[in-house]
Design an enzyme around this catalytic site. Sequence first.
Site, PDB file in Angstrom:
ATOM      1  N   ARG A  31      11.270   0.024  11.267  1.00  0.00           N
ATOM      2  CA  ARG A  31      10.188   0.043  12.041  1.00  0.00           C
ATOM      3  C   ARG A  31      10.235  -0.798  13.263  1.00  0.00           C
ATOM      4  O   ARG A  31      10.449  -2.061  12.798  1.00  0.00           O
ATOM      5  CB  ARG A  31       8.815   0.144  11.232  1.00  0.00           C
ATOM      6  CG  ARG A  31       8.377   1.215  10.483  1.00  0.00           C
ATOM      7  CD  ARG A  31       7.068   1.174   9.801  1.00  0.00           C
ATOM      8  NE  ARG A  31       6.079   0.239  10.323  1.00  0.00           N
ATOM      9  CZ  ARG A  31       4.955  -0.011   9.677  1.00  0.00           C
ATOM     10  NH1 ARG A  31       4.824   0.330   8.383  1.00  0.00           N
ATOM     11  NH2 ARG A  31       3.912  -0.395  10.268  1.00  0.00           N
TER      12      ARG A  31
ATOM     13  N   ARG B 187      -0.854  -8.271  13.607  1.00  0.00           N
ATOM     14  CA  ARG B 187      -1.283  -7.405  12.526  1.00  0.00           C
ATOM     15  C   ARG B 187      -2.142  -8.041  11.511  1.00  0.00           C
ATOM     16  O   ARG B 187      -2.989  -7.667  11.141  1.00  0.00           O
ATOM     17  CB  ARG B 187      -0.074  -6.460  12.174  1.00  0.00           C
ATOM     18  CG  ARG B 187       0.425  -5.484  13.057  1.00  0.00           C
ATOM     19  CD  ARG B 187       1.797  -5.047  12.751  1.00  0.00           C
ATOM     20  NE  ARG B 187       2.084  -4.535  11.315  1.00  0.00           N
ATOM     21  CZ  ARG B 187       3.255  -4.458  10.675  1.00  0.00           C
ATOM     22  NH1 ARG B 187       4.058  -4.420  11.558  1.00  0.00           N
ATOM     23  NH2 ARG B 187       3.332  -3.826   9.862  1.00  0.00           N
TER      24      ARG B 187
ATOM     25  N   LYS C  30       0.813  -1.144  -0.002  1.00  0.00           N
ATOM     26  CA  LYS C  30      -0.002   0.043  -0.020  1.00  0.00           C
ATOM     27  C   LYS C  30       0.851   1.394   0.059  1.00  0.00           C
ATOM     28  O   LYS C  30       0.706   2.061  -1.003  1.00  0.00           O
ATOM     29  CB  LYS C  30      -0.994  -0.080   1.171  1.00  0.00           C
ATOM     30  CG  LYS C  30      -1.776  -1.094   1.149  1.00  0.00           C
ATOM     31  CD  LYS C  30      -2.811  -1.029   2.530  1.00  0.00           C
ATOM     32  CE  LYS C  30      -1.914  -1.160   3.918  1.00  0.00           C
ATOM     33  NZ  LYS C  30      -1.332  -2.439   4.132  1.00  0.00           N
TER      34      LYS C  30
ATOM     35  N   ARG D 125      11.878  -5.073   5.101  1.00  0.00           N
ATOM     36  CA  ARG D 125      11.423  -3.418   4.961  1.00  0.00           C
ATOM     37  C   ARG D 125      12.161  -2.551   5.776  1.00  0.00           C
ATOM     38  O   ARG D 125      12.415  -2.678   7.015  1.00  0.00           O
ATOM     39  CB  ARG D 125       9.921  -3.514   5.135  1.00  0.00           C
ATOM     40  CG  ARG D 125       9.501  -1.828   5.215  1.00  0.00           C
ATOM     41  CD  ARG D 125       8.190  -1.611   5.148  1.00  0.00           C
ATOM     42  NE  ARG D 125       7.166  -2.012   6.317  1.00  0.00           N
ATOM     43  CZ  ARG D 125       5.889  -2.121   6.286  1.00  0.00           C
ATOM     44  NH1 ARG D 125       5.128  -1.645   5.486  1.00  0.00           N
ATOM     45  NH2 ARG D 125       5.393  -2.405   7.268  1.00  0.00           N
TER      46      ARG D 125
ATOM     47  N   ARG E 232      -9.888   0.605   8.662  1.00  0.00           N
ATOM     48  CA  ARG E 232      -9.414  -0.719   9.054  1.00  0.00           C
ATOM     49  C   ARG E 232     -10.400  -1.398   9.827  1.00  0.00           C
ATOM     50  O   ARG E 232     -10.255  -2.516  10.182  1.00  0.00           O
ATOM     51  CB  ARG E 232      -8.155  -0.617  10.068  1.00  0.00           C
ATOM     52  CG  ARG E 232      -6.785  -0.765   9.261  1.00  0.00           C
ATOM     53  CD  ARG E 232      -5.771  -0.498  10.062  1.00  0.00           C
ATOM     54  NE  ARG E 232      -4.564  -1.207   9.996  1.00  0.00           N
ATOM     55  CZ  ARG E 232      -3.479  -0.813   9.271  1.00  0.00           C
ATOM     56  NH1 ARG E 232      -3.700   0.304   8.729  1.00  0.00           N
ATOM     57  NH2 ARG E 232      -2.397  -1.438   9.265  1.00  0.00           N
TER      58      ARG E 232
END
Length: 215
Positions: free
Chosen positions: A161, A172, A13, A127, A88
């Site tokens: 992160r 998550r 996203k 990431r 969400r």
Amino acid sequence: MNIILLGPPGAGKGTQSAGLVERHGMKQLSTGDMLRAAVKAQTPVGLEAKAVMDRGELVSDEIVSSLIDENLAAMEAGQGAIFDGYPRTAAQAADLDRILEKNGRSLDRVIELEVDVDALVERITGRFSCANCGALYHDTANPPSKEGVCDNCGSTEFKRRPDDNEETVRTRMAEYRAKTAPILPGYEERGIVSRVNGMDGIDEVAGAIDAILAK
Ligand code: ADP
Ligand code: ADP
Ligand code: ZN
């Protein structure tokens, strides 16, 4: 154009939002980015959100919807919005309809990025982003073209992160399945959902999204 990019953590996203901003001058409204900015600035919202985010659970609907409300109200009427990581929950989806209406906007498309669950942990644990400009990278799938140097701004500082670890990712993903996936049928009834194969390469996914927006 006002669109939602929907998909589980790691679906792409943020990466696709950055492309849309670049190609079409749209504005990315990422509640994750807004919350991380609040955490960094140690605002009351940030202090409340930090522990929840570290666990991989969802921050309250009130907090994220008011962030979206403020940010959308500050936009120019003619600029398109990309909702990234919002809504969400069913309550957030209802909030978004109200917020859009209040701002004289409506929802044009919900684009679902479909991905194999097995790929997500690998996407998220690989990431990282530029500490200066926020450009998103991946250790193997999308490294900077010159190692250690940001393609976008030349910075040599990168960050990861704190919630991008395997355990938090599992929470998550469970939150996504339980609370976010169920909002799709409501959008489907409105005939505004399109799906793209998020397992394709970044450029192929971008092409598929552009084809949907051009329809
Ligand atoms: P999200 O915002 O949905 O959590 P990101 O856009 O941050 O996802 O992407 C997660 C990670 O996967 C990043 O490291 C990114 O570089 C990488 N990535 C994004 N899209 C693709 C893709 N189509 N193929 C392979 N890796 C991708
Ligand atoms: P990703 O797409 O990689 O899961 P985000 O950056 O969108 O990550 O979100 C990071 C964290 O911020 C989430 O795990 C959650 O704790 C919080 N968050 C972001 N957006 C929302 C939202 N719309 N509702 C509730 N919590 C949110
Ligand atoms: Zn950079």
